[in-house]
Design a protein around this motif. Structure first.
Motif, short mmCIF file in Angstrom:
data_model
loop_
_atom_site.label_atom_id
_atom_site.label_comp_id
_atom_site.label_asym_id
_atom_site.label_seq_id
_atom_site.Cartn_x
_atom_site.Cartn_y
_atom_site.Cartn_z
N UNK A 1 -35.13 -38.48 -22.62
CA UNK A 1 -33.67 -38.52 -22.54
C UNK A 1 -32.76 -38.32 -23.82
N UNK A 2 -31.79 -37.86 -23.67
CA UNK A 2 -30.82 -37.93 -24.72
C UNK A 2 -29.75 -38.74 -24.32
N UNK A 3 -28.98 -39.62 -25.09
CA UNK A 3 -27.84 -40.70 -25.08
C UNK A 3 -26.87 -40.57 -25.99
N UNK A 4 -25.89 -39.68 -26.10
CA UNK A 4 -24.96 -39.85 -26.91
C UNK A 4 -23.77 -40.22 -26.40
N UNK B 1 -15.51 -46.70 -29.11
CA UNK B 1 -16.47 -47.53 -29.19
C UNK B 1 -17.35 -47.39 -30.62
N UNK B 2 -18.46 -47.99 -30.81
CA UNK B 2 -19.45 -47.93 -31.94
C UNK B 2 -19.95 -46.74 -31.76
N UNK B 3 -20.33 -45.90 -30.43
CA UNK B 3 -20.87 -44.49 -30.78
C UNK B 3 -22.37 -44.93 -30.57
N UNK B 4 -23.12 -43.79 -29.95
CA UNK B 4 -24.43 -44.04 -29.98
C UNK B 4 -25.08 -42.57 -30.11
N UNK C 1 -30.72 -42.24 -33.78
CA UNK C 1 -30.68 -41.15 -34.68
C UNK C 1 -29.99 -41.59 -35.91
N UNK C 2 -29.02 -42.55 -35.87
CA UNK C 2 -28.23 -42.84 -37.04
C UNK C 2 -29.06 -43.68 -37.86
#
Length: 328
Positions: free
Chosen positions: A44-47, A52-55, A67-68
């Protein structure tokens, strides 16, 4: 200080990736291997974007890839996304695959880390053979006289002008999968033009083909470039009838491979070619003629190298490891 985190995009059973991943792990790097073909069925990809802080995460059963934290991405041999088996409508399945491909392509582009051989958009563009030939000639390489055409008359004129000593090869992909009722894969590498081919020249109207003069060979060179490091190998393809026209018809038992000291002028052109294409990795194929001319054929931005390394001792895998661990 966190260890480097390298994301390797490849499929299963990739010995090149296995060798480099082992070297990376020995140096203390964290290595995540992901095949886009597992998405969306097994990953799964979760972006997340906004206030917010972002993912940016890839979620799998046994691993979450943040990925960060990735310091380098290596585009090796990934397969494209596959649809869920539950989707029975072919049009809907094709649409979901395209959506997944678009999402992942956009995702890789936005990562700020080093990407090898380059970002996907650059990597895809760099593999176009007609542009490569034009650029190589601009940089001073000798190139074969070449025709890329869908016109039978142009092809026949070219054939006659070279007294029939011409070859053909695919413009982009040298194989066709799923041919016939058995779903076979048909491969076509460099081939001489036969009298039978001339009889079917009108078939060119269906698909472009590359036609080139047959360049005499003393030896062929596979020049693997990793960052600014050059590893040149001689392939004595003329020692075997099987490999004489195209060394990719491998006959390694009777075809010597040796390290080669590349002329400085040719090395400089190879590096200039990589710079212009925007590549950090690539393999340049050259012919050395009996009169010592170096004739450019193409550059493969995702080329194999293990057989060259194993036969010559050139430390290409170590260089790829070094490149992935260098600061961006």
């Amino acid at each position: 200080m966190r260890p480097p985190h390298v994301l390797v995009l490849t499929s299963e059973d990739d010995p090149h990736a296995e060798r480099v991943c082992d070297l990376l792990a020995r140096r203390g790097a964290r290595v995540s291997v992901f095949d886009p073909g597992d998405f969306p069925v097994h990953a799964k990809v979760d972006l997340g974007y906004g206030a917010g802080p972002g993912t940016r995460r890839i979620l799998r059963e046994k691993e979450t890839i943040d990925l960060d934290t990735v310091s380098a991405v290596w585009w090796r041999r990934p397969t494209p996304p596959r649809p869920h088996a539950e989707i029975v409508d072919p049009a809907v399945a094709a649409h979901t695959v395209q959506e997944c491909k678009s999402l992942l392509s956009d995702l890789w582009e936005q990562l700020p880390c080093r990407q090898v051989p380059a970002r996907e958009s650059v990597f895809r563009r760099s593999g176009q053979k007609s542009s490569q030939l034009a650029l190589a000639a601009e940089l001073g390489f000798a190139i074969p006289e070449t025709l890329i055409s869908t016109d039978a008359e142009s092809f026949l004129d070219f054939h006659d002008r070279h007294d029939g000593r011409v070859i053909t090869k695919a413009f982009h992909v040298p194989f066709v999968e799923g041919v016939g009722d058995d779903g076979l894969t048909m491969t076509r590498l460099t081939e001489p033009v036969s009298p039978r081919d001339l009889a079917y020249a009108d078939g060119l109207r269906f698909c472009p083909v590359i036609v080139q003069e047959m360049v005499p060979k003393r030896v062929e060179l596979r020049v693997t470039i990793v960052g600014r490091r050059i590893f040149a190998a001689e392939i004595h393809s003329q020692a075997s009838n099987r490999s004489s026209l195209d060394w990719r018809y491998y006959d390694t038992r009777t075809t010597p491979h040796r390290p080669h000291r590349l002329q400085e002028e040719i090395a400089d052109r190879c590096l200039a070619l990589m710079d212009r294409l925007g590549l950090l990795y690539g393999a340049v194929d050259l012919i050395v003629t009996p009169d010592d001319r170096h004739v450019f054929l193409e550059v493969n931005p995702n080329a194999q190298w293990l057989w060259v390394e194993n036969m010559t001792g050139l430390p290409i895998s170590e260089a790829v490891c070094d490149l992935l661990l260098e600061p961006a």
